[in-house]
Design an enzyme around this catalytic site. Structure first.
Site, PDB file in Angstrom:
ATOM      1  N   GLY A 108       0.819  -1.201   0.000  1.00 16.09           N
ATOM      2  CA  GLY A 108       0.000   0.000   0.000  1.00 16.09           C
ATOM      3  C   GLY A 108       0.851   1.249   0.000  1.00 16.09           C
ATOM      4  O   GLY A 108       2.073   1.169   0.191  1.00 16.09           O
ATOM      5  N   PRO A 109       0.222   2.399  -0.204  1.00 19.90           N
ATOM      6  CA  PRO A 109       0.955   3.665  -0.245  1.00 19.90           C
ATOM      7  C   PRO A 109       1.614   3.987   1.103  1.00 19.90           C
ATOM      8  O   PRO A 109       1.300   3.356   2.113  1.00 19.90           O
ATOM      9  CB  PRO A 109      -0.122   4.689  -0.597  1.00 19.90           C
ATOM     10  CG  PRO A 109      -1.427   4.028  -0.412  1.00 19.90           C
ATOM     11  CD  PRO A 109      -1.215   2.570  -0.466  1.00 19.90           C
ATOM     12  N   PRO A 110       2.540   4.955   1.132  1.00 22.50           N
ATOM     13  CA  PRO A 110       3.234   5.298   2.376  1.00 22.50           C
ATOM     14  C   PRO A 110       2.279   5.767   3.476  1.00 22.50           C
ATOM     15  O   PRO A 110       1.263   6.395   3.184  1.00 22.50           O
ATOM     16  CB  PRO A 110       4.140   6.474   1.963  1.00 22.50           C
ATOM     17  CG  PRO A 110       4.259   6.393   0.497  1.00 22.50           C
ATOM     18  CD  PRO A 110       3.011   5.764  -0.002  1.00 22.50           C
ATOM     19  N   GLY A 111       2.622   5.435   4.697  1.00 20.17           N
ATOM     20  CA  GLY A 111       1.864   5.951   5.830  1.00 20.17           C
ATOM     21  C   GLY A 111       0.476   5.368   6.040  1.00 20.17           C
ATOM     22  O   GLY A 111      -0.369   5.986   6.666  1.00 20.17           O
ATOM     23  N   VAL A 112       0.217   4.171   5.524  1.00 19.30           N
ATOM     24  CA  VAL A 112      -1.083   3.557   5.795  1.00 19.30           C
ATOM     25  C   VAL A 112      -0.992   2.557   6.939  1.00 19.30           C
ATOM     26  O   VAL A 112      -1.986   1.934   7.309  1.00 19.30           O
ATOM     27  CB  VAL A 112      -1.693   2.855   4.553  1.00 19.30           C
ATOM     28  CG1 VAL A 112      -2.086   3.880   3.510  1.00 19.30           C
ATOM     29  CG2 VAL A 112      -0.752   1.824   3.990  1.00 19.30           C
ATOM     30  N   GLY A 113       0.215   2.398   7.490  1.00 21.98           N
ATOM     31  CA  GLY A 113       0.340   1.553   8.675  1.00 21.98           C
ATOM     32  C   GLY A 113       0.889   0.155   8.436  1.00 21.98           C
ATOM     33  O   GLY A 113       0.675  -0.729   9.256  1.00 21.98           O
ATOM     34  N   LYS A 114       1.620  -0.049   7.353  1.00 19.44           N
ATOM     35  CA  LYS A 114       2.125  -1.391   7.053  1.00 19.44           C
ATOM     36  C   LYS A 114       3.155  -1.831   8.090  1.00 19.44           C
ATOM     37  O   LYS A 114       3.013  -2.895   8.698  1.00 19.44           O
ATOM     38  CB  LYS A 114       2.764  -1.414   5.650  1.00 19.44           C
ATOM     39  CG  LYS A 114       1.785  -1.043   4.557  1.00 19.44           C
ATOM     40  CD  LYS A 114       2.438  -1.105   3.195  1.00 19.44           C
ATOM     41  CE  LYS A 114       3.550  -0.099   3.007  1.00 19.44           C
ATOM     42  NZ  LYS A 114       3.108   1.301   3.080  1.00 19.44           N
ATOM     43  N   THR A 115       4.170  -1.011   8.310  1.00 18.62           N
ATOM     44  CA  THR A 115       5.211  -1.376   9.259  1.00 18.62           C
ATOM     45  C   THR A 115       4.641  -1.495  10.667  1.00 18.62           C
ATOM     46  O   THR A 115       4.948  -2.433  11.402  1.00 18.62           O
ATOM     47  CB  THR A 115       6.351  -0.338   9.245  1.00 18.62           C
ATOM     48  OG1 THR A 115       6.766  -0.148   7.893  1.00 18.62           O
ATOM     49  CG2 THR A 115       7.527  -0.795  10.070  1.00 18.62           C
ATOM     50  N   SER A 430      -3.616   2.987 -18.657  1.00 19.79           N
ATOM     51  CA  SER A 430      -4.949   3.356 -18.193  1.00 19.79           C
ATOM     52  C   SER A 430      -5.330   4.800 -18.516  1.00 19.79           C
ATOM     53  O   SER A 430      -6.459   5.214 -18.296  1.00 19.79           O
ATOM     54  CB  SER A 430      -5.097   3.098 -16.695  1.00 19.79           C
ATOM     55  OG  SER A 430      -4.365   4.036 -15.972  1.00 19.79           O
ATOM     56  N   LYS A 473      -7.754   5.212  -7.122  1.00 18.80           N
ATOM     57  CA  LYS A 473      -8.071   6.262  -8.087  1.00 18.80           C
ATOM     58  C   LYS A 473      -9.329   7.021  -7.683  1.00 18.80           C
ATOM     59  O   LYS A 473      -9.403   8.241  -7.810  1.00 18.80           O
ATOM     60  CB  LYS A 473      -8.241   5.654  -9.473  1.00 18.80           C
ATOM     61  CG  LYS A 473      -6.933   5.213 -10.104  1.00 18.80           C
ATOM     62  CD  LYS A 473      -7.182   4.530 -11.434  1.00 18.80           C
ATOM     63  CE  LYS A 473      -5.849   4.243 -12.134  1.00 18.80           C
ATOM     64  NZ  LYS A 473      -6.060   3.525 -13.399  1.00 18.80           N
TER      65      LYS A 473
HETATM   66  P1  ATP Z   1       5.807   3.421   4.515  1.00 19.14           P
HETATM   67  O1  ATP Z   1       5.354   2.807   3.221  1.00 19.14           O
HETATM   68  O2  ATP Z   1       6.209   4.863   4.303  1.00 19.14           O
HETATM   69  O3  ATP Z   1       6.838   2.616   5.227  1.00 19.14           O
HETATM   70  P2  ATP Z   1       3.820   2.443   6.412  1.00 19.14           P
HETATM   71  O4  ATP Z   1       2.603   1.962   5.720  1.00 19.14           O
HETATM   72  O5  ATP Z   1       4.799   1.447   6.884  1.00 19.14           O
HETATM   73  O6  ATP Z   1       4.518   3.539   5.494  1.00 19.14           O
HETATM   74  P3  ATP Z   1       3.607   3.227   9.145  1.00 19.14           P
HETATM   75  O7  ATP Z   1       4.977   3.736   9.381  1.00 19.14           O
HETATM   76  O8  ATP Z   1       3.271   1.872   9.659  1.00 19.14           O
HETATM   77  O9  ATP Z   1       3.294   3.322   7.609  1.00 19.14           O
HETATM   78  O10 ATP Z   1       2.509   4.237   9.712  1.00 19.14           O
HETATM   79  C1  ATP Z   1       2.696   5.624   9.753  1.00 19.14           C
HETATM   80  C2  ATP Z   1       1.977   6.224  10.940  1.00 19.14           C
HETATM   81  O11 ATP Z   1       0.569   6.245  10.730  1.00 19.14           O
HETATM   82  C3  ATP Z   1       2.197   5.445  12.221  1.00 19.14           C
HETATM   83  O12 ATP Z   1       2.416   6.364  13.256  1.00 19.14           O
HETATM   84  C4  ATP Z   1       0.890   4.705  12.429  1.00 19.14           C
HETATM   85  O13 ATP Z   1       0.638   4.499  13.774  1.00 19.14           O
HETATM   86  C5  ATP Z   1      -0.129   5.636  11.797  1.00 19.14           C
HETATM   87  N1  ATP Z   1      -1.277   4.898  11.247  1.00 19.14           N
HETATM   88  C6  ATP Z   1      -1.407   4.453   9.989  1.00 19.14           C
HETATM   89  N2  ATP Z   1      -2.582   3.799   9.815  1.00 19.14           N
HETATM   90  C7  ATP Z   1      -3.208   3.838  11.008  1.00 19.14           C
HETATM   91  C8  ATP Z   1      -4.464   3.328  11.485  1.00 19.14           C
HETATM   92  N3  ATP Z   1      -5.308   2.634  10.688  1.00 19.14           N
HETATM   93  N4  ATP Z   1      -4.787   3.551  12.758  1.00 19.14           N
HETATM   94  C9  ATP Z   1      -3.942   4.223  13.563  1.00 19.14           C
HETATM   95  N5  ATP Z   1      -2.766   4.724  13.202  1.00 19.14           N
HETATM   96  C10 ATP Z   1      -2.382   4.548  11.926  1.00 19.14           C
HETATM   97 MG    MG Z   2       6.897   1.289   6.557  1.00 19.25          MG
END
Ligand code: ATP
Ligand code: MG
Length: 522
Positions: A108-115, A430, A473
């Site tokens: 998924g895109p950055p910052g969606v909480g994967k890590t 697309s 999209k």
């Molecule tokens: P990247 O691709 O840049 O590595 P990532 O998907 O690994 O991004 P994280 O680093 O896991 O993103 O999450 C970024 C921040 O957003 C974290 O502080 C996380 O707690 C918060 N966050 C993301 N999604 C949620 C959610 N569904 N509920 C609560 N907090 C969230």
């Molecule tokens: Mg990450």
């Protein structure tokens, strides 16, 4: 004395037979050597590694599915289907220890909480957690280690991480599997394949250790922004879980219930001393960040809190952050609605792109250049596939605008096709329908509606073919205030995965043929 210590250490713990043999051999060599020689140092480092690896140590597992669920809910808002898939995966492991479980891959895109999901999985199972970033990794030795003959040799990152964690069954998140490189130093992806393969990884042999280490108890979770750059052989072993971006409403909840409480704790503040109105948070989401995840939202909220903390220390009793005074904390908004088209225009059409950072709005501009021969040039870093789409669009437009008035036009005009922003490379099929719409508008002089966005591959017969990344999209269209979206009919089934909030805000027109699309847009 050193030799004695080493021997004691070897006797004090249980080691696998091969380790004991190897260690005894090396200690014997060390005994015969001047303790100050370079070779002695190498042997000492080696012994230090093999005697300190967690050959047998593990943390006890507690896969209590109810607890894991509770834990995930507490730490991550929404993501219902993602959590469900994770729980299924863990439950399957619980029932069958030896199950050849596939490797999870969170995409998924950055910052969606994967890590952070990976971290939560570890915590909820009571396992140790480690993270290895594969981004930009080009050297196989980073995975598999260097041979001892190499100056300054060390084990690879896998073995290093396991030693640091001190157990053989941690959860290890391998971040950015989509960004691994290949170089003359070997292909780290093929080394990783061995690490992840349940047939081979119980006897993973690091070049430095020279002894097999059992990785089969490690729970590997990989993360990626996109799928298409992951080597197919790796992808084949992985169970992909896609995490799309969040809607504005979801972001608001995440800000209020997860990010702000976290920040308050970090800065030892509370909502009495620094308060946010809902309108302020919404404005940060819309005007200061435009992203699929919540990383910049997190950053901006932290910035406000830091400024507010300064004011508190300068004597203010409490700070109230509202939509009106937001600029005092964050400066001028980075994004405004004026970035979006506001009126019908000739030769511009609104497309929807799916990139590594999520869905994005993409304007396609076409300018007829008089004195040409019906050729086209493109700017804006278009990839080969997209250039082909432009060619198809031009040929089709020529066929569709088939009357005398226009045929002369095509003979005497070149077309300049530009897709801002020029620095961002774009590719994929697309944008076909968008290119066709922009060209047709430029030829006929009919303006394109500004509140309509579209996506779809086109063929020379005038068919509209399905596209990927529909949810992403549509989120982008929604963020940009689009009213109507033209989509390939074959994508209708994917609408199921799109949040209701977005379905309510947008009208959809599903098309099979390009004429239907043109009728809607022009
Ligand atoms: P990247 O691709 O840049 O590595 P990532 O998907 O690994 O991004 P994280 O680093 O896991 O993103 O999450 C970024 C921040 O957003 C974290 O502080 C996380 O707690 C918060 N966050 C993301 N999604 C949620 C959610 N569904 N509920 C609560 N907090 C969230
Ligand atoms: Mg990450």
């Amino acid at each position: 004395a050193e030799i004695k210590e080493l021997k004691e250490m070897l006797a004090s713990r249980t080691y696998p037979k091969e380790v004991v043999e190897k260690a005894e051999q090396e200690i014997a060599r060390l005994e015969k050597m001047s303790p100050y020689s370079a070779e002695a140092t190498v042997i000492r480092t080696y012994l230090d590694w093999i005697l300190n690896m967690p050959w047998y140590e593990e943390t006890g597992d507690n896969i209590d599915i109810l607890k894991v669920r509770e834990f995930l809910d507490k730490n991550h808002y929404g993501l219902m289907d993602v959590k469900e898939r994770i729980l299924e995966f863990l439950a399957a492991r619980k029932f069958s220890e030896n199950l050849r479980a596939p490797i999870l891959c969170l995409v998924g895109p950055p910052g969606v909480g994967k890590t952070s999901l990976g971290r939560s999985i570890a915590e909820s199972m009571g396992r140790k957690f480690g993270r290895i970033s594969l981004g930009g990794m080009r050297d196989e030795a980073e995975i598999r280690g260097h041979r001892r003959t190499y100056v300054g040799a060390l084990p690879g990152r896998i073995i290093q991480t396991i030693r640091k964690l001190g157990v053989k069954n941690p959860v290890i998140v391998l971040d950015e599997v989509d960004k691994m490189g290949i170089s003359f130093q070997g292909d780290p992806a093929s080394a990783l394949l061995e690490v992840l393969d349940p047939e081979q990884n119980s006897t993973f042999t690091d070049h430095f250790l020279e002894l097999p280490f059992d990785l089969s108890k490690v729970l590997f979770i990989t993360t990626a922004n996109v799928l298409y750059t992951i080597p197919p052989a790796l992808l084949d072993r992985m169970e992909v879980i896609e995490i799309a971006g969040y809607t504005d409403t979801e972001k608001l909840h995440i800000a209020k219930d997860y990010i702000l409480p976290k920040l308050y704790k970090e800065y030892s503040l509370d909502s009495k001393r620094v308060s946010f109105t809902t309108a302020a948070i919404k404005r940060i989401i819309r005007e200061y960040t435009r992203e699929a995840g919540v990383r910049n939202l997190d950053r901006n909220l932290a910035k406000v809190i830091r400024r507010a903390a300064l004011r508190l220390s300068e004597g203010e009793k409490s700070v109230k952050v509202g939509a009106k005074n937001l600029e005092e904390f964050l400066g001028i908004p980075r994004f405004t609605d004026s970035d979006f088209r506001k009126k019908p225009e000739v030769g511009v059409a609104t497309g929807l792109a799916w990139t590594a950072v999520g869905g994005e709005i993409m304007y396609i501009e076409v300018l007829p250049v008089p004195g040409g021969k019906g050729k086209f040039i493109t700017t804006g870093q278009l990839g080969d596939v997209m250039k082909e789409s432009a060619q198809i669009a031009l040929s089709l437009a020529r066929k569709l605008c088939d009357n005398e008035k226009y045929s002369e036009f095509f003979e005497k005009t070149d077309f300049h096709i530009h897709v801002p922003e020029g620095a961002v490379p774009k590719d994929g099929p697309s944008a076909g329908i968008t290119l066709l719409t922009a060209v047709t508008s430029a030829v006929t002089g009919r303006p394109v509606r500004y509140d309509v966005a579209m996506t779809g591959e086109i063929t020379l017969r005038g068919k509209v073919l399905p596209i990927g990344g529909l949810k992403e999209k549509l989120m982008a269209a929604y963020r940009a205030g689009i009213n109507k979206v033209i989509l390939p009919k074959a994508n209708k089934k994917d609408l199921e995965k799109v949040p209701d909030e977005i379905k309510k805000a947008l009208k959809f027109v599903f098309v099979d043929e390009v004429d239907e699309a043109l009728r809607e847009a022009l």
